[in-house]
Motif scaffolding. Sequence first.
Motif, mmCIF file in Angstrom:
data_model
loop_
_atom_site.group_PDB
_atom_site.id
_atom_site.type_symbol
_atom_site.label_atom_id
_atom_site.label_comp_id
_atom_site.label_asym_id
_atom_site.label_seq_id
_atom_site.Cartn_x
_atom_site.Cartn_y
_atom_site.Cartn_z
ATOM 1 N N ASN A 167 0.838 -1.203 0.000
ATOM 2 C CA ASN A 167 0.000 0.000 0.000
ATOM 3 C C ASN A 167 0.876 1.257 0.000
ATOM 4 O O ASN A 167 0.889 2.020 0.973
ATOM 5 C CB ASN A 167 -0.907 0.013 1.234
ATOM 6 C CG ASN A 167 -1.843 -1.163 1.293
ATOM 7 O OD1 ASN A 167 -2.907 -1.165 0.697
ATOM 8 N ND2 ASN A 167 -1.436 -2.197 2.039
ATOM 9 N N PRO A 172 -1.881 3.162 -4.121
ATOM 10 C CA PRO A 172 -1.888 1.832 -3.499
ATOM 11 C C PRO A 172 -1.795 0.672 -4.478
ATOM 12 O O PRO A 172 -1.401 -0.427 -4.087
ATOM 13 C CB PRO A 172 -3.217 1.814 -2.740
ATOM 14 C CG PRO A 172 -4.058 2.865 -3.375
ATOM 15 C CD PRO A 172 -3.114 3.919 -3.837
ATOM 16 N N ASP A 173 -2.120 0.890 -5.732
ATOM 17 C CA ASP A 173 -2.092 -0.202 -6.710
ATOM 18 C C ASP A 173 -0.858 -0.168 -7.602
ATOM 19 O O ASP A 173 -0.760 -0.940 -8.556
ATOM 20 C CB ASP A 173 -3.345 -0.148 -7.593
ATOM 21 C CG ASP A 173 -4.622 -0.296 -6.776
ATOM 22 O OD1 ASP A 173 -4.597 -1.052 -5.779
ATOM 23 O OD2 ASP A 173 -5.635 0.345 -7.135
#
Length: 330
Positions: A167, A172-173
């Motif tokens: 994260n 976060p991706d």
Amino acid sequence: MDFLSPLLVAVIIFLSIDTHSLAQSSLCRTSCGAIPIRYPLGIDDGCGSPYYRNMLICANASRLFLRTPSGTYPVAAVDYTDPHLVVNDPSMWSCHSSGADGAVLRRTANPFSLDTSTRFSLSAKNDYLFFNCSGESVIVEPKPAFCERFPDRCDSACDSAAYLCRNPPECPDALADRRTSCCSYYPKASESLRLLLQHCSTYASVYWRTVGANFPPYDQVPEYGIRVDFEIPVTTKCLQCEDVRRGGGTCGFETQSRSFLCLCDEGNATTYCTDGTYRGHRASAAAIAGTTTVSVAGAVGIGALVWYLRKIRKNSVVTCGVQSNENRLF
């Protein structure tokens, strides 16, 4: 006239010096852009604590920078309640550093370091993320499982199961597709950081910013940056100097001896502003206390002399010697 001209210039400049120095307290800037500057920090020599002398720079009265052995870094924020400052390192990875395919690009990062002789220190609230490290040179493993198997080597592992690798702040991706390997490691010294970077593409520093006083540690959020803690030296002299009942001065120091000074509107005192004893200012001293001001009358006089000498020089011929850059007046 050519013989007297330099002498006249020197005399007028000497007479135009106002030996009444400005009060040093008025020369200690209290902000740099939107960042407040208070004791023990200072951006003017003689202001704040000598422990932090020449460590901070205010560029164009708007941008604050921290000097370290590894470089000069922009300061994003300063907190005096929980004494620390937040530094940004443009060479570190961030969400905006990935390539078009989302992969982390290799970036040449100079490992951040601090002078250990100062009162600055790296905060334990920093986490460091390393990307695309060589598995042959760096132990990249999920730390809980690795520590169970090798408890004596637990501190050597770069944790691939770290929360921040799954994260990262603001994106976060970004590492979800696993095209980029990530691990978290807290180096105990700048040398450890330097060695790791020899075997990794780049790194990022994330600090945990406190956003409230309830339910720790859930009151902290991760943000990119390096948190640098500092100490606030508290002395009886400084407390007396800042006491409004004793004049409300500013704590500072004499730049040559580094001894304590209380900076007041009327001058500099060795104790506090209302004790009635002020140090005389030396016009030749390097200290801010010896800063002199050129009077308006003196400036006008110099301007008039320059105009007059130029007027005469237009009609004169240099017949003796050569006028070079070293001996010319104007």
